[in-house]
Design a protein around this motif. Sequence first.
Motif, short mmCIF file in Angstrom:
data_model
loop_
_atom_site.label_atom_id
_atom_site.label_comp_id
_atom_site.label_asym_id
_atom_site.label_seq_id
_atom_site.Cartn_x
_atom_site.Cartn_y
_atom_site.Cartn_z
N VAL A 1 10.83 7.28 9.00
CA VAL A 1 10.67 8.19 7.86
C VAL A 1 9.46 9.07 8.13
O VAL A 1 8.38 8.56 8.47
N ASP A 2 9.63 10.37 8.01
CA ASP A 2 8.51 11.31 8.16
C ASP A 2 7.47 11.02 7.07
O ASP A 2 7.81 10.95 5.88
N TRP A 3 6.22 10.84 7.47
CA TRP A 3 5.19 10.47 6.49
C TRP A 3 5.05 11.51 5.39
O TRP A 3 4.67 11.18 4.26
N ASN B 1 2.45 -8.77 7.50
CA ASN B 1 2.12 -8.99 8.91
C ASN B 1 1.16 -7.93 9.42
O ASN B 1 0.20 -8.22 10.15
N ALA B 2 1.41 -6.68 9.01
CA ALA B 2 0.54 -5.58 9.44
C ALA B 2 -0.86 -5.75 8.87
O ALA B 2 -1.86 -5.47 9.54
N ALA B 3 -0.95 -6.22 7.62
CA ALA B 3 -2.27 -6.44 7.03
C ALA B 3 -3.06 -7.46 7.84
O ALA B 3 -4.25 -7.27 8.11
N LEU B 4 -2.41 -8.54 8.23
CA LEU B 4 -3.10 -9.56 9.02
C LEU B 4 -3.61 -8.99 10.34
O LEU B 4 -4.66 -9.40 10.83
N GLN B 5 -2.89 -8.04 10.91
CA GLN B 5 -3.27 -7.46 12.20
C GLN B 5 -4.27 -6.31 12.07
O GLN B 5 -5.16 -6.17 12.90
N ARG C 1 0.51 7.88 6.95
CA ARG C 1 0.87 7.68 8.35
C ARG C 1 0.93 6.19 8.70
O ARG C 1 1.79 5.77 9.48
N PHE C 2 0.03 5.41 8.14
CA PHE C 2 0.01 3.98 8.41
C PHE C 2 1.28 3.31 7.88
O PHE C 2 1.94 2.54 8.59
N VAL C 3 1.63 3.60 6.63
CA VAL C 3 2.82 2.98 6.05
C VAL C 3 4.07 3.43 6.78
O VAL C 3 4.98 2.62 7.05
N ALA D 1 4.29 4.20 9.89
CA ALA D 1 4.31 3.50 11.18
C ALA D 1 4.80 2.07 11.01
O ALA D 1 5.57 1.57 11.85
N ILE D 2 4.37 1.39 9.94
CA ILE D 2 4.85 0.03 9.70
C ILE D 2 6.34 0.05 9.35
O ILE D 2 7.10 -0.82 9.76
N GLY D 3 6.75 1.07 8.61
CA GLY D 3 8.16 1.21 8.29
C GLY D 3 9.03 1.43 9.51
O GLY D 3 10.21 1.07 9.52
N GLU D 4 8.43 2.00 10.54
CA GLU D 4 9.14 2.25 11.80
C GLU D 4 9.05 1.06 12.75
O GLU D 4 9.69 1.05 13.80
N ASP D 5 8.21 0.07 12.40
CA ASP D 5 7.96 -1.11 13.23
C ASP D 5 7.23 -0.75 14.52
O ASP D 5 7.53 -1.26 15.60
#
Length: 305
Positions: free
Chosen positions: A9-11, A108-112, A198-200, A202-206
């Motif tokens: 998804v385009d940010w 998972n992304a939050a932990l990383q 942009r962060f969200v 990127a997580i949405g794109e895995d």
Amino acid sequence: MTNMWPKLVDWKNLTFGVEIEFAGGQPEQLELLPGWIMSLDERQLDESGLESGSELKPPPLLWAEREQIGIMLNRLQAQGATVNWSCGLHVHVGLKPWGQNIVPPLLNAALQYQDAIQKLLATSPHRLIFCPPVTQEMRDRYETSPEEESVRLFGRPQSHRCGINTAAWFDMGTVEIRYPNASLAYEEILATVELCLRFVAAIGEDRSLSSTPKELAMQLGAPLGGYPPPLPPPRWFHERTWLENSLIPVLSAMAGDLVQDGEIHHILPVPDGLLLAIEDRDGHLSKFIIQPPATEWKVLRHIIE
């Protein structure tokens, strides 16, 4: 739009909102753009410790609609509103393209990456109580029970929303990034919003990202700087915090007796004792004046507002 994860998804096509906390001004009289809300019950502190200002929130916006933020910031500043150490800036990003499927990847992304996001945004140390980290225990709990209770912290109301707050999905359809410092500067707020979008995305794109702050920003294509700077609190606020932290373990049991499932929101010295503010599970605040004990604590009165 089918909810699935992962999905590219385009940010710029993600909706977002910003909670703009400020001190001073005349929030009751501010002219609002359509859909904007002034949360008059969300008060900040001025330099003397008195309640001040409010919290301004837009409707869900797209990046192309960001100029609305600039208009409202100009109106706030024209009233004399400012930001100080008591204020924060929270960014909500809409999760509609992915739905609840993105909650586990966000945990998972939050932990990383949560440490990298916090360092990139240079969160003021005294504000970390408002944005504690996601824990592995929370992630494991959500795996068993995928519900809001699993991603909510307990112990202090100020701390029940993590720095990357996935609990916001359940009542707002968003993830809330709570690390940014306060600002009324348009470019600082835009830089912050862009990073979060942009962060969200990127997580949405895995996407796999770096846990180093600057490398993370570069991978995202987000600004490397220009975020709201930390604002140090005055000495008296530190002293109040130290006193409060020493009293909370002593008064937690009393708070639970006075308000069912109550958690201490804040403690303040007043002329005839201490003001004990307790928040219930629905967010309602009850205030009591109590006296330190010779043998046991004594409740003088319940404040009804």
